[in-house]
Motif scaffolding. Structure first.
Motif, mmCIF file in Angstrom:
data_model
loop_
_atom_site.group_PDB
_atom_site.id
_atom_site.type_symbol
_atom_site.label_atom_id
_atom_site.label_comp_id
_atom_site.label_asym_id
_atom_site.label_seq_id
_atom_site.Cartn_x
_atom_site.Cartn_y
_atom_site.Cartn_z
ATOM 1 N N PRO A 1 0.753 -1.180 -0.104
ATOM 2 C CA PRO A 1 0.035 -0.059 0.084
ATOM 3 C C PRO A 1 0.812 1.215 -0.077
ATOM 4 C CG PRO A 1 -0.723 -1.464 1.783
ATOM 5 C CD PRO A 1 0.657 -2.211 1.079
ATOM 6 N N LEU A 2 0.403 2.248 -0.614
ATOM 7 C CA LEU A 2 0.961 3.559 -0.775
ATOM 8 C C LEU A 2 1.081 4.195 0.552
ATOM 9 C CD1 LEU A 2 0.102 4.900 -4.054
ATOM 10 C CD2 LEU A 2 2.244 3.595 -3.468
ATOM 11 N N THR A 3 2.137 4.965 0.925
ATOM 12 C CA THR A 3 2.053 5.897 2.127
ATOM 13 C C THR A 3 1.396 7.220 2.019
ATOM 14 O OG1 THR A 3 3.805 6.868 1.650
ATOM 15 C CG2 THR A 3 4.459 4.830 2.990
ATOM 16 N N PRO A 4 1.003 7.750 3.168
ATOM 17 C CA PRO A 4 0.184 9.169 2.676
ATOM 18 C C PRO A 4 1.235 10.039 2.160
ATOM 19 C CG PRO A 4 -0.112 8.039 4.942
ATOM 20 C CD PRO A 4 0.840 7.093 4.143
ATOM 21 N N ASP A 5 2.467 10.059 2.427
ATOM 22 C CA ASP A 5 3.437 10.838 1.550
ATOM 23 C C ASP A 5 3.569 10.588 0.104
ATOM 24 O OD1 ASP A 5 4.322 12.106 3.744
ATOM 25 O OD2 ASP A 5 5.918 10.992 4.334
ATOM 26 N N GLU A 6 3.483 9.258 -0.164
ATOM 27 C CA GLU A 6 3.361 8.573 -1.682
ATOM 28 C C GLU A 6 1.995 9.335 -2.343
ATOM 29 O OE1 GLU A 6 6.315 4.725 -1.610
ATOM 30 O OE2 GLU A 6 3.913 4.684 -0.901
ATOM 31 N N ILE A 7 1.055 9.152 -1.470
ATOM 32 C CA ILE A 7 0.043 9.569 -2.105
ATOM 33 C C ILE A 7 -0.197 11.133 -2.114
ATOM 34 C CG2 ILE A 7 -2.696 9.809 -1.758
ATOM 35 C CD1 ILE A 7 -2.498 7.063 -0.241
ATOM 36 N N GLU A 8 0.233 11.938 -1.579
ATOM 37 C CA GLU A 8 0.556 13.386 -1.526
ATOM 38 C C GLU A 8 1.300 13.622 -2.689
ATOM 39 O OE1 GLU A 8 -0.497 17.043 -1.313
ATOM 40 O OE2 GLU A 8 -1.758 15.510 -0.423
ATOM 41 N N ARG A 9 2.168 13.091 -2.920
ATOM 42 C CA ARG A 9 3.421 13.506 -3.968
ATOM 43 C C ARG A 9 2.670 13.132 -5.346
ATOM 44 N NH1 ARG A 9 8.004 10.617 -2.687
ATOM 45 N NH2 ARG A 9 7.274 9.021 -3.414
ATOM 46 N N GLY A 10 1.819 12.167 -5.431
ATOM 47 C CA GLY A 10 1.160 11.879 -6.497
ATOM 48 C C GLY A 10 0.169 12.674 -6.894
ATOM 49 N N ARG A 11 -0.547 13.370 -6.054
ATOM 50 C CA ARG A 11 -1.394 14.487 -6.274
ATOM 51 C C ARG A 11 -0.733 15.861 -6.502
ATOM 52 N NH1 ARG A 11 -4.496 13.072 -0.654
ATOM 53 N NH2 ARG A 11 -5.820 11.673 -1.594
ATOM 54 N N ARG A 12 0.238 16.002 -6.172
ATOM 55 C CA ARG A 12 1.374 17.341 -6.426
ATOM 56 C C ARG A 12 1.920 16.951 -7.854
ATOM 57 N NH1 ARG A 12 3.305 16.847 -1.025
ATOM 58 N NH2 ARG A 12 5.238 15.715 -1.655
#
Length: 88
Positions: A5-16
């Motif tokens: 599973p992706l970490t919250p940081d990875e998810i946020e980086r994907g949004r950016r």
């Protein structure tokens, strides 16, 4: 292969990352950009919306080429804190 599973940081980086690409696309139609990059419009839409947080390198490289962005610039912007990435 099991994907962790992706970490919250990875998810946020994907949004950016998606936001960077969307801003760079400007008024250019999504369909034109996607076809020029050799990806489906649906793939581009998912990346821009942050639904694909970790797209393939080759996909990002192709989109970056069409948008005339350097991969270094994309990486730098996608790794900034959320408030800093919106300022540029």
């Amino acid at each position: 292969m099991v994907r962790l599973p992706l970490t919250p940081d990875e998810i946020e980086r994907g949004r950016r990352l998606g936001a960077v690409l969307r801003r760079a696309r400007g008024d250019r139609p999504m369909l034109d950009t996607a076809l020029a990059a050799g990806v489906s419009p649906e793939t581009l839409r998912k990346i821009e919306s942050g639904r694909v947080a970790t797209p393939a390198f080759s996909t990002i490289a192709a989109i970056a080429g069409v948008l005339d962005l350097s991969l270094d610039e994309i990486w730098a912007r996608a790794n900034r804190p959320a408030d800093a990435s919106l300022a540029s």
